[in-house]
Design an enzyme around this catalytic site. Structure first.
Site, PDB file in Angstrom:
ATOM      1  N   HIS A 311       0.849  -1.190   0.000  1.00 50.87           N
ATOM      2  CA  HIS A 311       0.000   0.000   0.000  1.00 50.87           C
ATOM      3  C   HIS A 311       0.881   1.235   0.000  1.00 50.87           C
ATOM      4  O   HIS A 311       1.933   1.246   0.639  1.00 50.87           O
ATOM      5  CB  HIS A 311      -0.918   0.020   1.227  1.00 50.87           C
ATOM      6  CG  HIS A 311      -2.096   0.905   1.036  1.00 50.87           C
ATOM      7  ND1 HIS A 311      -2.050   2.252   1.295  1.00 50.87           N
ATOM      8  CD2 HIS A 311      -3.343   0.641   0.583  1.00 50.87           C
ATOM      9  CE1 HIS A 311      -3.240   2.768   1.007  1.00 50.87           C
ATOM     10  NE2 HIS A 311      -4.035   1.822   0.572  1.00 50.87           N
ATOM     11  N   ASP A 369      -7.959  -5.589   0.067  1.00 48.73           N
ATOM     12  CA  ASP A 369      -8.438  -6.275  -1.132  1.00 48.73           C
ATOM     13  C   ASP A 369      -8.084  -7.754  -1.157  1.00 48.73           C
ATOM     14  O   ASP A 369      -8.719  -8.532  -1.862  1.00 48.73           O
ATOM     15  CB  ASP A 369      -7.868  -5.597  -2.384  1.00 48.73           C
ATOM     16  CG  ASP A 369      -8.512  -4.251  -2.600  1.00 48.73           C
ATOM     17  OD1 ASP A 369      -9.684  -4.109  -2.229  1.00 48.73           O
ATOM     18  OD2 ASP A 369      -7.843  -3.332  -3.099  1.00 48.73           O
TER      19      ASP A 369
END
Ligand code: CMC
Length: 435
Positions: A311, A369
């Site tokens: 991320h 996700d």
């Protein structure tokens, strides 16, 4: 608030310039360089916005090192366990959680708008049956401005509020319609006495041929998914919405731009990409092939990434991933799928990646996700629809951010500058003389 200043010196002898350093309520300070060009004739250069705050905002705060996510100051863990999605929408839109009386007014005000203009289905019919739902959704959301021209004036606060409610209310209907269209089933009209997530599940999975029982565990899972995805500070799609709306375009058009941006696999498309990656590993031999796959990921020339990992902001862990992981177990237990081979494969991949030096050194942890794809698949949502459901959840964040921008007295059209690397001025040579 200005507390300190920062000075910029030049090695060519140009005079140093000083800038105010601004402090927010928490988080890193920013150097206010708005006067830089005026003072020096120079721009800053920061592709990808690695060190640039594009706006000030009071909506969402992320501390990437601590793995902290706050909506209006409330930790995501508390919101996900103590509130429902519509309370979270109220929080993001209006700045605080609703009181009981406010909730009693807010929920029906959203649910009353769930139906879409009847002609919307004719518009939908223009798409090929196999069109990607994100292609359809980009079109449908943009088209809302044609169906609801009475709420498209961005500079009218009341119209902005109506379009916000319309978008939050109609997004589940549009996503469910695009699904029903792709499988050739009749559209299911919304039922407004159901919960927001319950109504969505019914529009997705009910048919006119029989009764549909909403499973409360799955509804809770979906509601949590919506809360976890509701906003995420100045990410790519939110910045797109802000940039698009900064020109004064209407809210529906700006949100359609956000949908388009979210589609990319480095952003909202990652949950679809993560699940497709699991399918591929499974097709190639499953758990026995994980080592080979990880080696490919580590080999830069392969261009293969471990989807659902890493991320831009979270460099410790993604707090949403922890909550989604919990939901993942709940859903798989409810459906008796804990022995599901794809889930086992995901857990084996997660274990290896969490221990492998490549990932540990680069602080690459599973992001939300990685688990949300498994949850959605278990609920029965087709992989192609995953990003559309992310868009549904993120709509409230986009709208809250757009409203905040328009109400900000410092709001200006977004117009970045560039470092030009092309040819200096030159003259056109007549065609016959060009070599
Ligand atoms: N698999 C393998 N290597 C990776 C991955 C990954 N998923 N992510 C980053 N790296 C490596 C990258 O190659 C680089 O290595 P090196 O330093 O040797 O060159 C290093 O880690 C730093 O990566 P970066 O590309 O500078 O990081 P970034 O902040 O620009 O990218 C990211 C963040 C999310 C785009 C990236 O991690 C990624 O592509 N992940 C996979 C896609 C994904 O899961 N995206 C969903 C994000 S969460 C949803 C949301 O909030 O929108």
């Amino acid at each position: 608030m200005t507390e300190r200043t920062a000075s910029l010196k030049f090695s060519d002898g140009s005079p140093a310039v000083t800038f105010p350093v601004l402090s927010g309520s928490v988080g890193p300070q920013v150097i206010d360089i708005r006067s830089l060009y005026g003072k020096t004739g120079k721009f800053t250069y920061d592709p990808g916005f690695l060190s640039t705050a594009s706006c000030s905002s009071a909506i969402t705060y992320i501390d990437g090192d601590k793995g902290e996510l706050l909506y209006r100051g409330y930790p995501i863990e508390e919101l996900a366990t103590r509130c429902d999605f519509l309370e979270t929408c109220h929080l993001l839109l209006y700045g605080d959680l609703p009181t009981p009386a406010q909730k009693e007014a807010f929920v029906p005000s959203v649910m009353r708008h769930t139906m879409v203009h009847e002609q919307m289905q004719f518009f939908l019919r223009g798409f090929r049956r196999d069109a990607h739902p994100m292609a359809i959704l980009t079109g449908l959301v943009g088209a809302l401005s044609a169906f609801y021209p009475d709420s498209i004036n961005l500079h009218d606060a009341r119209q902005r509020e109506i379009s916000a409610i319309r978008l939050i209310a109609k997004m589940p209907t549009l996503v469910a319609m695009s699904y029903k269209y792709s499988v050739g089933q009749p559209y299911i009209y919304p039922q407004n006495e159901l919960s927001y997530a319950g109504n969505f599940m019914r529009m997705m999975f009910a048919t006119p041929c029989g009764p549909y029982e909403v499973n409360e565990v799955l509804v809770r899972a979906l509601d949590r998914f919506f809360i976890l995805h509701a906003d995420h500070e100045q990410n790519a799609s939110t910045s797109t919405v802000r940039m698009c709306a900064s020109s004064g375009t209407n809210p529906f058009a700006a949100i359609a731009a956000g949908v388009a941006c979210l589609w990319g696999p480095a952003h909202g498309g990652a949950n679809e990409a993560a699940l497709n990656m699991l399918y591929e590993i499974q097709a190639e031999g499953g758990a026995a092939k994980i080592g080979e796959f990880i080696a490919k990921v580590k080999d830069k020339s392969s261009n293969v990434k471990l989807m659902g990992f890493g991320h831009r902001v979270y460099k410790n862990y993604d707090p949403r991933a922890k909550l989604m992981r919990e939901t993942c177990y709940e859903v798989l237990n409810e459906l008796g799928l804990h022995d599901d081979p794809l889930f086992k494969l995901a857990m084996a991949l997660e274990k290896i990646a969490l221990e492998d030096d490549y990932f540990v050194q680069r602080k690459l942890y599973p992001n939300v996700d990685f688990y949300s794809g498994i949850v959605q698949r278990a609920i029965g949502i087709p992989v192609q629809l995953f990003t559309a459901i992310f868009a549904l959840a993120r709509t409230v964040g986009w709208i809250a951010q757009l409203n905040e921008m328009v109400a900000d007295p410092e709001y200006k059209i977004g117009r970045p500058r560039q470092l030009y690397t092309g040819s200096p001025r030159r003259s056109v040579v007549p065609l016959a003389q060009r070599a």
